[in-house]
Design a protein around this motif. Structure first.
Motif, PDB file in Angstrom:
ATOM      1  N   CYS A 113      27.501 -21.413 -16.754  1.00 52.70           N
ATOM      2  CA  CYS A 113      27.566 -20.931 -18.062  1.00 52.70           C
ATOM      3  C   CYS A 113      26.400 -20.517 -19.052  1.00 52.70           C
ATOM      4  CB  CYS A 113      28.136 -22.214 -18.969  1.00 52.70           C
ATOM      5  SG  CYS A 113      27.935 -21.950 -20.772  1.00 52.70           S
ATOM      6  N   PRO A 114      26.346 -19.515 -19.338  1.00 55.60           N
ATOM      7  CA  PRO A 114      25.118 -18.659 -19.911  1.00 55.60           C
ATOM      8  C   PRO A 114      24.341 -19.575 -20.727  1.00 55.60           C
ATOM      9  CG  PRO A 114      27.037 -17.529 -20.831  1.00 55.60           C
ATOM     10  CD  PRO A 114      27.621 -18.454 -19.686  1.00 55.60           C
ATOM     11  N   ILE A 115      24.835 -20.345 -21.544  1.00 57.89           N
ATOM     12  CA  ILE A 115      24.296 -21.383 -22.542  1.00 57.89           C
ATOM     13  C   ILE A 115      23.601 -22.318 -21.618  1.00 57.89           C
ATOM     14  CG2 ILE A 115      24.594 -23.077 -24.427  1.00 57.89           C
ATOM     15  CD1 ILE A 115      25.133 -20.068 -25.394  1.00 57.89           C
ATOM     16  N   ASN A 116      24.105 -22.900 -20.558  1.00 57.74           N
ATOM     17  CA  ASN A 116      23.723 -23.764 -19.968  1.00 57.74           C
ATOM     18  C   ASN A 116      22.444 -23.342 -19.122  1.00 57.74           C
ATOM     19  OD1 ASN A 116      23.424 -26.338 -18.187  1.00 57.74           O
ATOM     20  ND2 ASN A 116      24.105 -24.855 -16.547  1.00 57.74           N
ATOM     21  N   PRO A 174      25.475 -17.459 -34.704  1.00 55.97           N
ATOM     22  CA  PRO A 174      24.779 -16.314 -34.332  1.00 55.97           C
ATOM     23  C   PRO A 174      23.646 -16.524 -33.079  1.00 55.97           C
ATOM     24  CG  PRO A 174      24.787 -16.444 -36.656  1.00 55.97           C
ATOM     25  CD  PRO A 174      25.425 -17.776 -36.250  1.00 55.97           C
ATOM     26  N   VAL A 175      23.190 -17.833 -33.271  1.00 55.16           N
ATOM     27  CA  VAL A 175      22.036 -18.399 -32.503  1.00 55.16           C
ATOM     28  C   VAL A 175      22.653 -18.279 -30.688  1.00 55.16           C
ATOM     29  CG1 VAL A 175      20.630 -20.208 -31.526  1.00 55.16           C
ATOM     30  CG2 VAL A 175      20.683 -19.648 -33.907  1.00 55.16           C
ATOM     31  N   PHE A 176      23.917 -19.054 -30.911  1.00 58.91           N
ATOM     32  CA  PHE A 176      24.716 -18.948 -29.703  1.00 58.91           C
ATOM     33  C   PHE A 176      25.035 -17.642 -29.004  1.00 58.91           C
ATOM     34  CE2 PHE A 176      25.656 -23.461 -30.632  1.00 58.91           C
ATOM     35  CZ  PHE A 176      25.545 -24.022 -29.537  1.00 58.91           C
ATOM     36  N   ALA A 177      25.389 -16.869 -30.100  1.00 56.75           N
ATOM     37  CA  ALA A 177      25.849 -15.448 -29.573  1.00 56.75           C
ATOM     38  C   ALA A 177      24.842 -14.827 -28.937  1.00 56.75           C
ATOM     39  CB  ALA A 177      26.306 -14.743 -30.964  1.00 56.75           C
ATOM     40  N   GLN A 178      23.442 -14.886 -29.494  1.00 55.50           N
ATOM     41  CA  GLN A 178      22.298 -14.134 -28.960  1.00 55.50           C
ATOM     42  C   GLN A 178      21.996 -14.741 -27.450  1.00 55.50           C
ATOM     43  OE1 GLN A 178      21.117 -11.428 -29.809  1.00 55.50           O
ATOM     44  NE2 GLN A 178      21.445 -11.154 -31.962  1.00 55.50           N
ATOM     45  N   ILE A 179      22.051 -16.168 -27.421  1.00 58.54           N
ATOM     46  CA  ILE A 179      21.551 -16.982 -26.361  1.00 58.54           C
ATOM     47  C   ILE A 179      22.613 -16.860 -25.290  1.00 58.54           C
ATOM     48  CG2 ILE A 179      21.517 -19.236 -25.275  1.00 58.54           C
ATOM     49  CD1 ILE A 179      20.311 -20.243 -27.880  1.00 58.54           C
ATOM     50  N   GLY A 180      23.719 -16.551 -25.495  1.00 59.20           N
ATOM     51  CA  GLY A 180      24.804 -16.202 -24.604  1.00 59.20           C
ATOM     52  C   GLY A 180      24.666 -14.846 -24.208  1.00 59.20           C
ATOM     53  N   ALA A 181      24.323 -13.755 -24.902  1.00 60.56           N
ATOM     54  CA  ALA A 181      24.311 -12.417 -24.784  1.00 60.56           C
ATOM     55  C   ALA A 181      22.887 -12.469 -23.558  1.00 60.56           C
ATOM     56  CB  ALA A 181      23.695 -11.501 -26.034  1.00 60.56           C
ATOM     57  N   TRP A 182      21.786 -13.010 -24.085  1.00 55.92           N
ATOM     58  CA  TRP A 182      20.709 -13.132 -23.137  1.00 55.92           C
ATOM     59  C   TRP A 182      21.019 -13.756 -21.878  1.00 55.92           C
ATOM     60  CZ3 TRP A 182      17.310 -16.334 -20.811  1.00 55.92           C
ATOM     61  CH2 TRP A 182      16.234 -15.939 -20.371  1.00 55.92           C
ATOM     62  N   GLY A 183      21.546 -14.871 -21.669  1.00 56.35           N
ATOM     63  CA  GLY A 183      21.884 -15.548 -20.625  1.00 56.35           C
ATOM     64  C   GLY A 183      22.710 -14.687 -19.521  1.00 56.35           C
ATOM     65  N   VAL A 200      25.075 -16.062 -14.046  1.00 57.49           N
ATOM     66  CA  VAL A 200      26.196 -16.495 -14.624  1.00 57.49           C
ATOM     67  C   VAL A 200      27.357 -16.375 -13.867  1.00 57.49           C
ATOM     68  CG1 VAL A 200      25.392 -16.422 -17.046  1.00 57.49           C
ATOM     69  CG2 VAL A 200      26.679 -14.608 -16.200  1.00 57.49           C
ATOM     70  N   SER A 201      28.468 -17.283 -13.945  1.00 58.48           N
ATOM     71  CA  SER A 201      29.750 -17.077 -13.360  1.00 58.48           C
ATOM     72  C   SER A 201      30.557 -16.257 -14.310  1.00 58.48           C
ATOM     73  CB  SER A 201      30.524 -18.295 -12.930  1.00 58.48           C
ATOM     74  OG  SER A 201      30.754 -18.988 -14.184  1.00 58.48           O
ATOM     75  N   GLU A 202      31.492 -15.430 -13.945  1.00 64.46           N
ATOM     76  CA  GLU A 202      32.262 -14.467 -14.463  1.00 64.46           C
ATOM     77  C   GLU A 202      33.064 -15.061 -15.542  1.00 64.46           C
ATOM     78  OE1 GLU A 202      34.861 -11.873 -12.381  1.00 64.46           O
ATOM     79  OE2 GLU A 202      35.088 -10.676 -14.376  1.00 64.46           O
ATOM     80  N   GLU A 203      33.787 -16.098 -15.436  1.00 68.50           N
ATOM     81  CA  GLU A 203      34.663 -16.700 -16.030  1.00 68.50           C
ATOM     82  C   GLU A 203      34.130 -17.535 -17.131  1.00 68.50           C
ATOM     83  OE1 GLU A 203      34.268 -17.633 -12.793  1.00 68.50           O
ATOM     84  OE2 GLU A 203      34.710 -19.829 -12.789  1.00 68.50           O
ATOM     85  N   LEU A 204      32.790 -17.972 -16.947  1.00 65.67           N
ATOM     86  CA  LEU A 204      32.335 -18.727 -18.048  1.00 65.67           C
ATOM     87  C   LEU A 204      31.270 -17.973 -19.159  1.00 65.67           C
ATOM     88  CD1 LEU A 204      31.124 -21.886 -16.262  1.00 65.67           C
ATOM     89  CD2 LEU A 204      32.990 -21.487 -17.798  1.00 65.67           C
ATOM     90  N   SER A 205      31.093 -16.530 -18.518  1.00 66.49           N
ATOM     91  CA  SER A 205      30.379 -15.711 -19.455  1.00 66.49           C
ATOM     92  C   SER A 205      31.235 -14.670 -20.087  1.00 66.49           C
ATOM     93  CB  SER A 205      29.435 -14.859 -18.663  1.00 66.49           C
ATOM     94  OG  SER A 205      29.926 -14.134 -17.609  1.00 66.49           O
ATOM     95  N   ILE A 206      32.375 -14.497 -19.858  1.00 65.17           N
ATOM     96  CA  ILE A 206      33.298 -13.647 -20.528  1.00 65.17           C
ATOM     97  C   ILE A 206      33.291 -13.697 -22.006  1.00 65.17           C
ATOM     98  CG2 ILE A 206      35.311 -14.891 -19.925  1.00 65.17           C
ATOM     99  CD1 ILE A 206      35.166 -11.111 -20.352  1.00 65.17           C
ATOM    100  N   ARG A 207      33.239 -14.969 -22.541  1.00 62.32           N
ATOM    101  CA  ARG A 207      33.428 -15.368 -23.924  1.00 62.32           C
ATOM    102  C   ARG A 207      31.974 -14.760 -24.614  1.00 62.32           C
ATOM    103  NH1 ARG A 207      36.380 -21.168 -23.240  1.00 62.32           N
ATOM    104  NH2 ARG A 207      34.925 -21.095 -21.399  1.00 62.32           N
ATOM    105  N   ALA A 208      31.147 -15.275 -23.972  1.00 59.30           N
ATOM    106  CA  ALA A 208      29.743 -14.848 -24.482  1.00 59.30           C
ATOM    107  C   ALA A 208      29.653 -13.250 -24.346  1.00 59.30           C
ATOM    108  CB  ALA A 208      28.515 -15.130 -23.609  1.00 59.30           C
TER     109      ALA A 208
END
Lengths: 173, 173
Positions: A11-14, B94-103, B109-117
């Motif tokens: 997970c990108p967050i993790n 918004p913090v999660f969104a930016q962290i997710g995008a950066w990560g 990352v694995s595809e299925e866990l990053s698709i939401r980000a």
DNA sequence: CCTAACCAGTTGCAATTTGCAAGCAGTTGA
DNA sequence: TCAACTGCTTGCAAATTGCAACTGGTTAGG
């Protein structure tokens, strides 16, 4: 050999938390980014939060290993090392902007330390991009010329900070 | 009594790190926000990263103390506690969104866990706002009616995740 | 009614991490 | 020549983490 190997999850967050999820790493990057610190002693003695030298040494090492920083010899001094941000750490600017905005809104921040966060939030993605260009120039050595008409972000942030400090010096405690 | 008392500094980044700067707090909030988990057992047994029960108990307690969560009795079960996000934790979207995008961009990352980000990044601030409205409705009990024409964000994220899982199930490993 | 599964944690303990203070070898500028 | 500065390292006590087992109570099904 899987993307998940050695990590708690993909997970990108993790994965971000695994790199930046401690009490110091983000602060070191903050000081390099917004405080223009490039040397060990500089980071150590000007740390607002009082980081210990062994912790700083450990975190710098880890950040270099993770590709968040690079380390190079300082040509002006045989013992000095220069730490630089990398593209991936420069791209944390939007993350810092959002965290700064959130912290300024919800936590008991001091005015002089939050003014830059507020300015960066108000500037929006356009200002973040400009700031990232400035960081690329000074940390990656890219020869990108700034728009002659625009005031550098670091200069705007510095001016805003000093204005608050001066104002508080005159009136308050 | 100063804003800085008891804190390492009044910097918004530092104060945020003092609350969220560990290996688990952000993941718990992530699971509540994006995984719709509201109970202790739910968070414990569905944790991707395998959090231990004592750590989970400690972090939930701290997050409640810090105003990031609230705890209430579940009327359907005398032993169940329901944890809810607060306005301040909802505004971490918004913090999660930016962290997710950066990560997603920089880490393995694995595809299925990053698709939401990735979806959340593409949606931009408008989608983040819509998602926050949905969270306010289910966690704060606000009676805000959704625009009948718009598909709920959580539903979009769920569909995208399941689509990836199904696709990978058919072809890959 | 009985019992197995479920509820939110707690406890004990070993291993790791943190924080503090002091120290170190080499370098530089006056 | 010497004091100040360079990036660290070391030793040690205290706090935190991670694991596994366990607790007292609740609930659903037979």
């Amino acid at each position: 050999m899987d993307a998940v190997s050695d990590h708690r999850s993909g997970c990108p967050i993790n994965l971000t938390v695994e790199i930046l999820g401690d009490k110091w790493s983000l602060l070191i990057l903050r000081d390099m980014m917004f405080g223009n610190r490039r040397h060990f002693r500089d980071l150590l003695t000007h740390s607002q939060e009082g980081i210990a030298s062994n912790i700083l040494a450990d975190r710098l090492k880890r950040l270099v290993e993770q590709g968040m920083l690079t380390k190079a010899d300082d040509p002006t001094h045989k013992q000095k090392a220069i730490y630089s941000l990398t593209e991936r750490s420069i791209e944390l600017v939007p993350v810092f902007a959002q965290i700064g905005a959130w912290g300024s809104k919800w936590l008991p921040v001091s005015e002089e330390l939050s003014i830059r966060a507020i300015l960066l939030e108000q500037g929006g993605p356009k200002m973040w991009e400009q700031f990232m260009r400035e960081l690329r120039r000074s940390h990656l050595g890219e020869h990108v010329y700034a728009d002659p008409g625009e005031v550098p972000v670091w200069m705007q942030l510095k001016a805003a900070y000093e204005e608050v400090v001066a104002r508080r010096g005159r009136s308050g405690a």
